[in-house]
Each structure stands twice: as C-alpha cells, then as structure tokens.
Design an enzyme around this catalytic site. Sequence first.
Site, PDB file in Angstrom:
ATOM      1  N   LYS A 232      -6.408   3.444   9.137  1.00 51.13           N
ATOM      2  CA  LYS A 232      -6.928   4.064   7.915  1.00 51.13           C
ATOM      3  C   LYS A 232      -7.897   5.165   8.303  1.00 51.13           C
ATOM      4  O   LYS A 232      -8.465   5.165   9.382  1.00 51.13           O
ATOM      5  CB  LYS A 232      -7.633   3.034   7.028  1.00 51.13           C
ATOM      6  CG  LYS A 232      -6.668   2.099   6.316  1.00 51.13           C
ATOM      7  CD  LYS A 232      -7.393   1.186   5.357  1.00 51.13           C
ATOM      8  CE  LYS A 232      -7.728   1.845   4.038  1.00 51.13           C
ATOM      9  NZ  LYS A 232      -8.336   0.899   3.077  1.00 51.13           N
TER      10      LYS A 232
ATOM     11  N   ARG B 183       0.845  -1.192   0.000  1.00 52.53           N
ATOM     12  CA  ARG B 183       0.000   0.000   0.000  1.00 52.53           C
ATOM     13  C   ARG B 183       0.886   1.251   0.000  1.00 52.53           C
ATOM     14  O   ARG B 183       1.170   1.794  -1.030  1.00 52.53           O
ATOM     15  CB  ARG B 183      -0.944  -0.032   1.205  1.00 52.53           C
ATOM     16  CG  ARG B 183      -2.042   1.014   1.126  1.00 52.53           C
ATOM     17  CD  ARG B 183      -3.180   0.650   2.073  1.00 52.53           C
ATOM     18  NE  ARG B 183      -4.154   1.715   2.151  1.00 52.53           N
ATOM     19  CZ  ARG B 183      -4.139   2.680   3.062  1.00 52.53           C
ATOM     20  NH1 ARG B 183      -3.226   2.701   3.987  1.00 52.53           N
ATOM     21  NH2 ARG B 183      -5.057   3.629   3.052  1.00 52.53           N
TER      22      ARG B 183
ATOM     23  N   SER C 290     -12.402  -2.334  -2.787  1.00 50.58           N
ATOM     24  CA  SER C 290     -12.975  -1.969  -1.494  1.00 50.58           C
ATOM     25  C   SER C 290     -14.461  -1.682  -1.661  1.00 50.58           C
ATOM     26  O   SER C 290     -14.855  -0.973  -2.589  1.00 50.58           O
ATOM     27  CB  SER C 290     -12.319  -0.709  -0.936  1.00 50.58           C
ATOM     28  OG  SER C 290     -10.945  -0.917  -0.750  1.00 50.58           O
TER      29      SER C 290
END
Lengths: 221, 221
Positions: free
Chosen positions: A138, A40, A109
């Site tokens: 997050k 990520r 997602s």
Amino acid sequence: MNPSSWRTYLVTQASLSGDRSTPEIVRKAIDGGVDAVQLREKDSSARSRYELGHELRELTAEAGVDLIVNDRIDIARAIDADGVHVGQSDLPVAAARNLLGSDAIVGCSASTAAEARKAEAEGADYLGVGAVYGTSSKNVADEKDGVGPERIAAVADAVSIPLVAIGGITADNASRVVTAGAVGVAVISEITAAAEPRAATESLVGAVETPKAVDTGARPE
Amino acid sequence: MNPSSWRTYLVTQASLSGDRSTPEIVRKAIDGGVDAVQLREKDSSARSRYELGHELRELTAEAGVDLIVNDRIDIARAIDADGVHVGQSDLPVAAARNLLGSDAIVGCSASTAAEARKAEAEGADYLGVGAVYGTSSKNVADEKDGVGPERIAAVADAVSIPLVAIGGITADNASRVVTAGAVGVAVISEITAAAEPRAATESLVGAVETPKAVDTGARPE
C-alpha cells in the site's frame, strides 16, 4: 463472525497474486484458517469488482468467513457482503452505517487515536490500524517506516472496538501487534504473494494465537 | 423531471472549470436553463464527491433540476440524488435498479444499438449515447472521430427510452443530434470550459429547442 474474533484478515490484491487468480488465493487462505476477506482491487472497474465479489461471496459463505468490501457500499450490498471497510477519503462511517443498517459490519482505517475515536463515535465495528511496519503493497505516503506497535497500543487504549493491525505484518512480527492490543492482523502480500498461501495463513494464525494464549494466563483480571 | 423532458444535461469536471468551482459552474448552468446535472469527477475521492454532492443537491433541488451521480450508487443514495448513470464497466443497470428502487432514475452509457437494447431490458430510464463527435473531455479510445448522428438515429430506432447525445456536442451541432432522435444533449466542456457558462447553456437550450419546434410541424404522424 464478530470482528472481535478475527485473527487473520486477507485484503485482496490481484497484482500481487502472480499467475494465481484472486479466488484461488482466497480459497487457499480459507483452507489455512483466514477469518475475513476484504475485496479491495482499487485499480479494477466496478464491474470487475462486482463479478469477482460474487465469486468471493460464494467461497466465503460456504466457509463461514466474513466478506468485507473496500470503499464501495453499493458493491457490498449488490453482492450481499457482510460489510464494508472505509478509509479516511471514502464515505464517512456514519454514511456507510446509514446505508447498510445496524447488522452490517462497518470498519474504518485509522492511523491515530483521534481518527479511531471519531470512527467509533460514528458507529464503526472495528478499525484497521497502520501501517504498522513499512510496506510495499500500500502507498504509505508520509509514514514510510510505519506507526509501530506503540501506536496499536495507543489506539487500543483510546477505543473499545476491536482493531486489526495492518501494514508490513508477517508471521515473524504478528505476535508483537497482538501483544500491543490488536485482535488480529490484516495482510495483503504475506498471504497473496506467498509461494504457499495456505501455509502462510496457518503461520499467521499460529503467530496471532500464541501471544493470546500467553496473555490469558499472564494478565491480571 | 422525467428524462424525456431533458434538453441540456451538464456532466461536471472540475479540471475543466478553470478557477471557478464546480458549484459555481452548476449555478450558472442552472441560471441558463440546464435540466440535469451529473456529478462525475472520477479522479476525486469518494469523500470529495460526497461533499460536493451535498452542495450540488442543495443547488439543484432548489431549482428543480435533476441530480444524477456517475457510477457510485452509494453516493447517489447518501446525497439523495435523483439517480445514477452507469457505464459499461460500472455496476450493471439491473444491479443499480435493484439497489435504488423503481422511483430512481437509472441511466446507462451505450454506443451501439445492442448495448442500448440490453440497458433498456435491464430497466434503464434513459441512455447516454456517444461519443458523437471527437471530444477532448472524455477518453474515446477507439472512436476518435465519434459515432456520428447516424448512430443516434440507429439507437433511437432500437429502443423506446429517451436518449441524450454526448461527446463533442456544441451549440453549433446540437440541432443535428436532436433531429437524429436525441431528446437532448449532455456536455462537459461546452458549459464547463465556457467563458460564460450561463450563456453557453442558453445557446444549447436554444439549439435543442429549434429543431424540435421545426420537427413538430414537419414530421408525418
């Protein structure tokens, strides 16, 4: 590996790794039985992600662990990753599928059944659903308390592709999301920030497998 | 179009466009004779850039203007752009070339002769060299005053691919960088923030063409 076999899925985040490097965390997670790793590192340059990606590709390939790249389809191709994971503000699933071809893994997602159905229709292989619980790793702008395991059940009912639950998952609550219908759990801090990332991964694997073993006997066919 | 024919090259930045949309600025620049447009918008999501990219592709294709995407090779492919432009912290030129093939245009930012030679060796088709003058639209951390037209001359001597000068270029100083060896000029604010983007583009085209016309007669063969 097929996403339907994933139990634990590590999403990397160097800023939570303390004085350990991301490859070091990933190696320990692999030793602990992780099935997939997502590169990520949204705050790093493309060059840094590309270079880190080459390292992670070597580690994961040796271990037969899937490597997925967040957002950047170009980096996924350049490092020969197994696939990509796109969010709702990244390239559409259909564009990712078109660029990567049918063999690559494309994940998306989704926090609602509607998003999940759209992603499945565009060709997603799996969904990351959440944030299930409140999480610090997050930014969960509008849903600070998380969507809860009920949403996992609702999304699992809406689609036929596998889903991994994400957001505030720990060894203590992992069995709940699996019981609700997730095939596995995606975590950042539970592994990355753990004093013992290998042991943390083993605990997660155990927590995911336990309800599955129970379910096999308990559910009517 | 071949980069060696570029005179003016617009790099988009919505935040400098005032109440005008980026497609509106691009349309006016095309009317004014711009040769290439780079979709940059580093602060926008990939999805926004992808959607804007489709609009710009339509406008530029109709006009025969080259469309280049900053950094994201996946977006370039998804919108069928003519090529990409990578910086020193983006994917390497060689990786971009490998992903896009030999027909695509691959450009690279270079502020020194060494960076320029490396980019040329890896397969770059053109270079963006700067920042030449002090500029407010890009962050020029260590060189607030710019590298100057002398650096353009030094880089032009070091490589055989064409280079466009970038950073604080205006209609008033454009002829200097062309005299120094740039084939053309890349600008953000000179067109984007202009009250009349079309007229601003025409002025730049004129400024770039004038020294070329003079040079043709003046330079020994």
